[in-house]
Write a protein that holds these residues in place. Structure first.
Motif, PDB file in Angstrom:
ATOM      1  N   THR A 113      41.653  49.929  46.215  1.00 26.76           N
ATOM      2  CA  THR A 113      41.847  48.775  46.837  1.00 26.76           C
ATOM      3  C   THR A 113      40.177  47.960  47.191  1.00 26.76           C
ATOM      4  OG1 THR A 113      41.604  49.871  49.158  1.00 26.76           O
ATOM      5  CG2 THR A 113      43.804  49.431  48.161  1.00 26.76           C
ATOM      6  N   SER A 114      40.260  46.622  47.396  1.00 30.78           N
ATOM      7  CA  SER A 114      39.249  45.998  47.537  1.00 30.78           C
ATOM      8  C   SER A 114      38.796  46.031  49.050  1.00 30.78           C
ATOM      9  CB  SER A 114      39.136  44.558  47.045  1.00 30.78           C
ATOM     10  OG  SER A 114      40.116  43.801  48.161  1.00 30.78           O
ATOM     11  N   PHE A 115      37.547  45.842  49.156  1.00 33.32           N
ATOM     12  CA  PHE A 115      37.231  45.838  50.767  1.00 33.32           C
ATOM     13  C   PHE A 115      37.682  44.856  51.351  1.00 33.32           C
ATOM     14  CE2 PHE A 115      34.193  44.212  54.030  1.00 33.32           C
ATOM     15  CZ  PHE A 115      33.717  45.277  54.406  1.00 33.32           C
ATOM     16  N   THR A 116      37.855  43.632  50.894  1.00 34.22           N
ATOM     17  CA  THR A 116      38.537  42.686  51.483  1.00 34.22           C
ATOM     18  C   THR A 116      40.339  43.040  51.935  1.00 34.22           C
ATOM     19  OG1 THR A 116      37.312  41.010  50.223  1.00 34.22           O
ATOM     20  CG2 THR A 116      39.693  40.228  51.567  1.00 34.22           C
ATOM     21  N   GLU A 117      40.730  43.715  50.991  1.00 38.06           N
ATOM     22  CA  GLU A 117      42.061  44.129  51.482  1.00 38.06           C
ATOM     23  C   GLU A 117      42.139  45.232  52.495  1.00 38.06           C
ATOM     24  OE1 GLU A 117      46.102  46.181  49.102  1.00 38.06           O
ATOM     25  OE2 GLU A 117      44.210  45.660  47.819  1.00 38.06           O
ATOM     26  N   ASP A 118      41.248  46.032  52.179  1.00 42.79           N
ATOM     27  CA  ASP A 118      41.038  47.406  53.380  1.00 42.79           C
ATOM     28  C   ASP A 118      40.926  46.601  54.648  1.00 42.79           C
ATOM     29  OD1 ASP A 118      41.127  49.414  51.539  1.00 42.79           O
ATOM     30  OD2 ASP A 118      38.929  49.547  51.237  1.00 42.79           O
ATOM     31  N   MET A 119      40.018  45.689  54.918  1.00 42.73           N
ATOM     32  CA  MET A 119      39.908  45.089  56.173  1.00 42.73           C
ATOM     33  C   MET A 119      40.970  44.412  56.702  1.00 42.73           C
ATOM     34  SD  MET A 119      36.847  46.258  56.951  1.00 42.73           S
ATOM     35  CE  MET A 119      37.104  47.589  55.798  1.00 42.73           C
ATOM     36  N   ARG A 120      41.532  43.386  55.871  1.00 42.24           N
ATOM     37  CA  ARG A 120      42.692  42.909  56.184  1.00 42.24           C
ATOM     38  C   ARG A 120      44.021  43.648  56.590  1.00 42.24           C
ATOM     39  NH1 ARG A 120      44.396  40.401  51.389  1.00 42.24           N
ATOM     40  NH2 ARG A 120      42.577  38.807  51.401  1.00 42.24           N
ATOM     41  N   LEU A 121      44.186  44.912  56.166  1.00 37.93           N
ATOM     42  CA  LEU A 121      45.052  45.736  56.252  1.00 37.93           C
ATOM     43  C   LEU A 121      44.960  46.378  57.890  1.00 37.93           C
ATOM     44  CD1 LEU A 121      45.953  47.842  52.967  1.00 37.93           C
ATOM     45  CD2 LEU A 121      47.376  45.935  54.219  1.00 37.93           C
ATOM     46  N   ARG A 122      43.621  46.415  58.325  1.00 37.60           N
ATOM     47  CA  ARG A 122      43.146  47.026  59.543  1.00 37.60           C
ATOM     48  C   ARG A 122      43.023  45.596  60.645  1.00 37.60           C
ATOM     49  NH1 ARG A 122      42.354  49.726  55.380  1.00 37.60           N
ATOM     50  NH2 ARG A 122      42.246  52.044  55.638  1.00 37.60           N
ATOM     51  N   GLY A 123      43.584  44.560  60.141  1.00 36.94           N
ATOM     52  CA  GLY A 123      43.389  43.546  61.302  1.00 36.94           C
ATOM     53  C   GLY A 123      41.938  42.955  61.473  1.00 36.94           C
ATOM     54  N   LEU A 124      41.018  43.325  60.458  1.00 35.42           N
ATOM     55  CA  LEU A 124      39.726  42.853  60.549  1.00 35.42           C
ATOM     56  C   LEU A 124      39.281  41.650  59.669  1.00 35.42           C
ATOM     57  CD1 LEU A 124      37.930  46.550  60.628  1.00 35.42           C
ATOM     58  CD2 LEU A 124      38.532  45.050  62.654  1.00 35.42           C
ATOM     59  N   VAL A 125      38.522  40.859  59.847  1.00 36.00           N
ATOM     60  CA  VAL A 125      37.939  39.761  59.154  1.00 36.00           C
ATOM     61  C   VAL A 125      36.760  40.100  58.191  1.00 36.00           C
ATOM     62  CG1 VAL A 125      37.262  37.397  59.129  1.00 36.00           C
ATOM     63  CG2 VAL A 125      39.048  38.171  60.918  1.00 36.00           C
ATOM     64  N   ALA A 126      37.428  40.104  56.936  1.00 31.96           N
ATOM     65  CA  ALA A 126      36.071  40.483  56.018  1.00 31.96           C
ATOM     66  C   ALA A 126      35.318  39.170  55.374  1.00 31.96           C
ATOM     67  CB  ALA A 126      36.897  41.130  54.767  1.00 31.96           C
ATOM     68  N   SER A 127      33.877  39.674  55.450  1.00 29.44           N
ATOM     69  CA  SER A 127      33.119  38.474  54.945  1.00 29.44           C
ATOM     70  C   SER A 127      31.727  39.005  54.203  1.00 29.44           C
ATOM     71  CB  SER A 127      32.581  37.655  56.216  1.00 29.44           C
ATOM     72  OG  SER A 127      32.008  38.430  56.906  1.00 29.44           O
ATOM     73  N   SER A 128      31.225  38.257  53.476  1.00 31.41           N
ATOM     74  CA  SER A 128      30.056  38.895  52.576  1.00 31.41           C
ATOM     75  C   SER A 128      28.900  37.875  52.720  1.00 31.41           C
ATOM     76  CB  SER A 128      30.698  38.966  51.393  1.00 31.41           C
ATOM     77  OG  SER A 128      31.599  39.811  51.015  1.00 31.41           O
ATOM     78  N   ARG A 129      27.888  38.623  52.604  1.00 32.00           N
ATOM     79  CA  ARG A 129      26.580  37.949  52.337  1.00 32.00           C
ATOM     80  C   ARG A 129      25.737  38.231  51.029  1.00 32.00           C
ATOM     81  NH1 ARG A 129      21.795  39.387  55.942  1.00 32.00           N
ATOM     82  NH2 ARG A 129      20.634  39.523  54.218  1.00 32.00           N
ATOM     83  N   GLU A 130      25.554  37.136  50.120  1.00 29.24           N
ATOM     84  CA  GLU A 130      25.379  37.653  48.842  1.00 29.24           C
ATOM     85  C   GLU A 130      23.972  37.972  48.782  1.00 29.24           C
ATOM     86  OE1 GLU A 130      26.376  34.821  45.623  1.00 29.24           O
ATOM     87  OE2 GLU A 130      28.555  34.993  45.878  1.00 29.24           O
ATOM     88  N   LEU A 131      23.598  39.049  48.072  1.00 30.21           N
ATOM     89  CA  LEU A 131      22.490  39.548  47.571  1.00 30.21           C
ATOM     90  C   LEU A 131      21.915  39.331  46.238  1.00 30.21           C
ATOM     91  CD1 LEU A 131      22.843  43.144  49.453  1.00 30.21           C
ATOM     92  CD2 LEU A 131      21.958  40.871  50.422  1.00 30.21           C
ATOM     93  N   GLU A 132      22.913  39.161  45.439  1.00 27.18           N
ATOM     94  CA  GLU A 132      22.481  38.880  44.100  1.00 27.18           C
ATOM     95  C   GLU A 132      23.744  38.472  43.285  1.00 27.18           C
ATOM     96  OE1 GLU A 132      20.618  41.442  40.242  1.00 27.18           O
ATOM     97  OE2 GLU A 132      21.831  42.339  41.758  1.00 27.18           O
ATOM     98  N   ARG A 133      23.614  37.539  42.208  1.00 24.29           N
ATOM     99  CA  ARG A 133      24.960  37.103  41.753  1.00 24.29           C
ATOM    100  C   ARG A 133      24.138  36.387  40.252  1.00 24.29           C
ATOM    101  NH1 ARG A 133      29.963  33.779  42.073  1.00 24.29           N
ATOM    102  NH2 ARG A 133      30.182  34.494  44.331  1.00 24.29           N
TER     103      ARG A 133
END
Length: 251
Positions: free
Chosen positions: A91-111
């Motif tokens: 699973t993705s991090f976003t899906e993991d957090m969503r399943l646990r009722g948490l709001v997933a977000s990110s801060r990009e370090l490199e792209r």
């Protein structure tokens, strides 16, 4: 009012105190303050000696549940939610957090699009002159830093990199390249100063280091990710089953 200290057969008293304090912290017994009560108060509540209490507190500090500030006292780590993640599901991090009722977000370090490192080329099965899309992110849950992820994907699987949002797996799936299985390796490590600062912990704090390779249904390697998870915020859980007894060979 005392706190219940339940000692299992053969268990040392201070370990039972560790369990009791951890349980009370997790259930919100000391929710009104981040500062742990004074030793005298805790000794009375737990009905134990100061020597036993100090050994228990030392263990909880080592585990990251508590931290000590000289001249100020012993404090409770509260900012980071603790997450149990099954290590048997891809699973993705976003899906993991969503399943646990948490709001997933990110801060990009490199792209960006780069030539692969020797490690990326080997893991992804690409040539040295092929290109990979590289994405480094600080992953957060309800605003708290949880993990650092550094992912690499062969560019042929992500022709429109600007459409990669919070979930890399959602972008891959949208292009018809949904990972179906993965292989990951976990080990304990210590965070260097730069990564520790990103995660909001002290240098040399313990972390879970994970290497993951994800594959498409046809066996092509679609993703290589290196991650550093806060040890005080993540539990990786595996479901185990007992193998059936081996049958004796018939003669």
């Amino acid at each position: 009012m005392t706190l219940t200290v339940e000692t299992a057969p053969g268990q040392k008293l201070y370990r039972a105190v560790v369990d009791a304090l951890r349980r009370e912290i997790e259930t919100g017994r000391f929710a009104e303050t981040q500062l742990l009560p004074a030793e005298r108060v805790l000794c009375e509540l737990l009905e134990v000696s100061r020597t036993t209490l100090r050994k228990a507190i030392a263990d909880l500090i080592a585990e990251g549940v508590l931290f000590h500030r000289h001249g100020a006292g012993t404090f409770i780590h509260r900012a980071t939610p603790r997450v149990e993640q099954p290590s048997s599901r891809l699973t993705s991090f976003t899906e993991d957090m969503r399943l646990r009722g948490l709001v997933a977000s990110s801060r990009e370090l490199e792209r960006g699009v780069f030539l692969p490192t020797p490690e990326e080329a080997m893991m992804l099965g690409v040539r040295p002159n092929d290109r990979v899309f590289r994405l480094g992110r600080l992953r957060l849950a309800d605003g708290s830093p949880m993990a650092i992820e550094r992912a690499a994907v062969p560019i042929r699987f992500l022709p429109e990199q600007d459409k990669v949002g919070d979930s890399l797996y959602e972008a891959l799936s949208a292009g018809g390249f949904k990972p179906t299985r993965g292989l990951q390796r976990l080990r304990a490590t210590l965070l260097d100063p730069a990564d520790a600062k990103l995660l909001g912990v002290a240098p040399d704090s313990p972390a879970l280091y994970i290497q993951r390779i994800a594959y498409l249904a046809d066996g092509a390697c679609v993703e290589f990710t290196k991650s550093w998870y806060r040890a005080d915020a993540y539990d990786f859980v595996s479901e185990l089953t007992l193998s059936p007894p081996a049958r004796k060979a018939q003669r």
